[in-house]
Motif scaffolding. Structure first.
Motif, PDB file in Angstrom:
ATOM      1  N   GLU A   1       0.844  -1.202   0.000  1.00 38.92           N
ATOM      2  CA  GLU A   1       0.000   0.000   0.000  1.00 38.92           C
ATOM      3  C   GLU A   1       0.880   1.254   0.000  1.00 38.92           C
ATOM      4  N   PHE A   2       0.251   2.409  -0.049  1.00 39.84           N
ATOM      5  CA  PHE A   2       0.963   3.684  -0.001  1.00 39.84           C
ATOM      6  C   PHE A   2       1.649   3.849   1.359  1.00 39.84           C
ATOM      7  N   ILE A   3       2.874   4.383   1.366  1.00 35.03           N
ATOM      8  CA  ILE A   3       3.609   4.666   2.606  1.00 35.03           C
ATOM      9  C   ILE A   3       3.841   6.172   2.672  1.00 35.03           C
ATOM     10  N   ALA A   4       3.342   6.794   3.721  1.00 37.83           N
ATOM     11  CA  ALA A   4       3.566   8.237   3.905  1.00 37.83           C
ATOM     12  C   ALA A   4       5.036   8.495   4.208  1.00 37.83           C
ATOM     13  N   ALA A   5       5.552   9.594   3.672  1.00 35.25           N
ATOM     14  CA  ALA A   5       6.958   9.950   3.883  1.00 35.25           C
ATOM     15  C   ALA A   5       7.167  10.437   5.312  1.00 35.25           C
ATOM     16  N   LYS A   6       8.281  10.064   5.885  1.00 31.66           N
ATOM     17  CA  LYS A   6       8.730  10.606   7.162  1.00 31.66           C
ATOM     18  C   LYS A   6       9.973  11.420   6.852  1.00 31.66           C
ATOM     19  N   CYS A   7      10.158  12.506   7.594  1.00 35.90           N
ATOM     20  CA  CYS A   7      11.273  13.405   7.317  1.00 35.90           C
ATOM     21  C   CYS A   7      11.976  13.808   8.610  1.00 35.90           C
ATOM     22  N   PHE A   8      13.223  14.225   8.461  1.00 39.60           N
ATOM     23  CA  PHE A   8      13.980  14.843   9.549  1.00 39.60           C
ATOM     24  C   PHE A   8      14.284  16.274   9.151  1.00 39.60           C
ATOM     25  N   ASP A   9      14.356  17.145  10.167  1.00 41.05           N
ATOM     26  CA  ASP A   9      14.836  18.500   9.956  1.00 41.05           C
ATOM     27  C   ASP A   9      15.764  18.861  11.105  1.00 41.05           C
ATOM     28  N   LYS A  10      16.159  20.135  11.176  1.00 41.36           N
ATOM     29  CA  LYS A  10      17.121  20.552  12.212  1.00 41.36           C
ATOM     30  C   LYS A  10      16.559  20.394  13.626  1.00 41.36           C
ATOM     31  N   ASN A  11      15.253  20.285  13.784  1.00 45.63           N
ATOM     32  CA  ASN A  11      14.640  20.119  15.106  1.00 45.63           C
ATOM     33  C   ASN A  11      14.402  18.659  15.487  1.00 45.63           C
ATOM     34  N   SER A  12      14.731  17.743  14.602  1.00 48.21           N
ATOM     35  CA  SER A  12      14.527  16.323  14.885  1.00 48.21           C
ATOM     36  C   SER A  12      15.496  15.861  15.968  1.00 48.21           C
ATOM     37  N   LYS A  13      15.027  14.912  16.764  1.00 52.66           N
ATOM     38  CA  LYS A  13      15.834  14.387  17.866  1.00 52.66           C
ATOM     39  C   LYS A  13      15.506  12.925  18.080  1.00 52.66           C
ATOM     40  N   ILE A  14      16.431  12.238  18.734  1.00 52.82           N
ATOM     41  CA  ILE A  14      16.175  10.891  19.229  1.00 52.82           C
ATOM     42  C   ILE A  14      16.347  10.956  20.739  1.00 52.82           C
TER      43      ILE A  14
ATOM     44  N   ILE B   1      11.522   8.870  18.590  1.00 51.42           N
ATOM     45  CA  ILE B   1      12.123   9.553  17.451  1.00 51.42           C
ATOM     46  C   ILE B   1      11.194  10.678  17.023  1.00 51.42           C
ATOM     47  N   LYS B   2      11.740  11.888  17.021  1.00 44.96           N
ATOM     48  CA  LYS B   2      10.961  13.067  16.639  1.00 44.96           C
ATOM     49  C   LYS B   2      11.234  13.359  15.165  1.00 44.96           C
ATOM     50  N   TYR B   3      10.252  13.005  14.341  1.00 44.57           N
ATOM     51  CA  TYR B   3      10.295  13.309  12.922  1.00 44.57           C
ATOM     52  C   TYR B   3       9.683  14.694  12.726  1.00 44.57           C
ATOM     53  N   VAL B   4       9.629  15.166  11.493  1.00 44.67           N
ATOM     54  CA  VAL B   4       8.930  16.410  11.200  1.00 44.67           C
ATOM     55  C   VAL B   4       7.434  16.142  11.361  1.00 44.67           C
ATOM     56  N   GLY B   5       6.778  16.858  12.245  1.00 43.77           N
ATOM     57  CA  GLY B   5       5.337  16.759  12.406  1.00 43.77           C
ATOM     58  C   GLY B   5       4.831  15.660  13.318  1.00 43.77           C
ATOM     59  N   GLU B   6       5.684  14.751  13.782  1.00 38.99           N
ATOM     60  CA  GLU B   6       5.225  13.691  14.677  1.00 38.99           C
ATOM     61  C   GLU B   6       6.406  13.082  15.432  1.00 38.99           C
TER      62      GLU B   6
ATOM     63  N   THR C   1      19.590  12.534  24.941  1.00 32.60           N
ATOM     64  CA  THR C   1      19.052  13.171  23.741  1.00 32.60           C
ATOM     65  C   THR C   1      20.132  13.264  22.671  1.00 32.60           C
ATOM     66  N   LEU C   2      19.787  12.863  21.458  1.00 34.15           N
ATOM     67  CA  LEU C   2      20.668  13.012  20.303  1.00 34.15           C
ATOM     68  C   LEU C   2      20.008  14.014  19.372  1.00 34.15           C
ATOM     69  N   ILE C   3      20.817  14.936  18.849  1.00 32.26           N
ATOM     70  CA  ILE C   3      20.270  15.998  18.000  1.00 32.26           C
ATOM     71  C   ILE C   3      20.638  15.765  16.530  1.00 32.26           C
ATOM     72  N   ALA C   4      19.767  16.190  15.643  1.00 34.32           N
ATOM     73  CA  ALA C   4      19.978  15.995  14.202  1.00 34.32           C
ATOM     74  C   ALA C   4      21.236  16.724  13.754  1.00 34.32           C
ATOM     75  N   ALA C   5      22.035  16.037  12.935  1.00 40.94           N
ATOM     76  CA  ALA C   5      23.284  16.612  12.438  1.00 40.94           C
ATOM     77  C   ALA C   5      23.097  17.340  11.116  1.00 40.94           C
ATOM     78  N   GLU C   6      21.993  17.090  10.451  1.00 37.45           N
ATOM     79  CA  GLU C   6      21.766  17.717   9.153  1.00 37.45           C
ATOM     80  C   GLU C   6      20.395  18.365   9.117  1.00 37.45           C
ATOM     81  N   THR C   7      20.196  19.149   8.114  1.00 36.09           N
ATOM     82  CA  THR C   7      18.876  19.745   7.940  1.00 36.09           C
ATOM     83  C   THR C   7      18.051  18.868   7.016  1.00 36.09           C
ATOM     84  N   ASP C   8      16.916  19.307   6.672  1.00 34.51           N
ATOM     85  CA  ASP C   8      15.867  18.598   5.938  1.00 34.51           C
ATOM     86  C   ASP C   8      16.312  17.407   5.080  1.00 34.51           C
ATOM     87  N   THR C   9      15.776  16.255   5.445  1.00 34.23           N
ATOM     88  CA  THR C   9      15.966  15.053   4.653  1.00 34.23           C
ATOM     89  C   THR C   9      14.695  14.203   4.780  1.00 34.23           C
ATOM     90  N   CYS C  10      14.233  13.700   3.654  1.00 31.72           N
ATOM     91  CA  CYS C  10      13.040  12.852   3.642  1.00 31.72           C
ATOM     92  C   CYS C  10      13.392  11.506   3.033  1.00 31.72           C
TER      93      CYS C  10
END
Length: 188
Positions: free
Chosen positions: A79-92, A150-155, A103-112
């Protein structure tokens, strides 16, 4: 009595040495530019339900003394899979069994995630790099993981870390809760 002590010492030493995990690298390079080590990918979470499958892999990286975590999310479905993305505010966020949170912080900006679609299924791959913060870094070496958020963009999605994970896909058994205890030593 001395023989018993020697035998007990020998057994204890052999149990400790066999319990230690060997380091396996996907990359271990030292050249004129510098050094780079990366452990092999390790399964941290797997969910197989019907025609869909989700897997999360971790690998540790040391690039010129900078430690980071590579997180890879692979999703497969008919079925269709919605994209998940990371941005500069993403964290683990990693909650340990001792109650502390690392807490681990994102090393890069926007990636989907990239998608590959064939006749049978859609495969979506998301790769992200996260940096360790020095505050609780030492705690990862001694306390098992109980929970990962895991904090993705929007969720944000929560994953429970099990002490034993029997993979349905590759038929191997993993110990995600002891990942950092077993493998941080490989890149320090």
């Amino acid at each position: 009595m001395k023989k018993i002590i020697v035998i007990i010492s020998f057994l204890t030493f052999s149990l400790i040495s066999s319990a230690q995990t060997d380091c396996e690298y996907s990359s271990n390079v030292t050249d004129s530019i510098g050094t780079y080590k990366s452990t092999k990918e390790y399964l941290m979470h797997e969910r197989v339900f019907g025609n869909s499958q989700t897997s999360i892999f971790f690998s540790l990286i040391n690039a010129e003394g900078l430690l980071s975590l590579n997180m890879q999310l692979i999703s497969k479905s008919s079925e269709f899979i919605a994209a998940k993305c990371f941005d500069k505010n993403s964290k683990i966020y990693i909650q340990l069994t001792n109650g502390k949170i690392v807490t681990l912080i994102a090393a890069e900006t926007d990636t989907c995630g990239n998608a590959v679609i064939n006749e049978k299924e859609t495969i979506r791959l998301l790769n992200g790099y996260f940096l360790f913060v020095k505050d609780n870094f030492e705690e990862l070496k001694t306390s098992p993981i109980s929970f990962i958020r895991i904090k993705y963009v929007g969720e944000a999605i929560d994953y429970v870390c099990m002490s034993e994970l029997a993979s349905e896909v590759d038929k191997k058994t993993y110990a995600p809760d002891n990942y950092f205890i077993n493998y941080l030593k490989c890149v320090e």
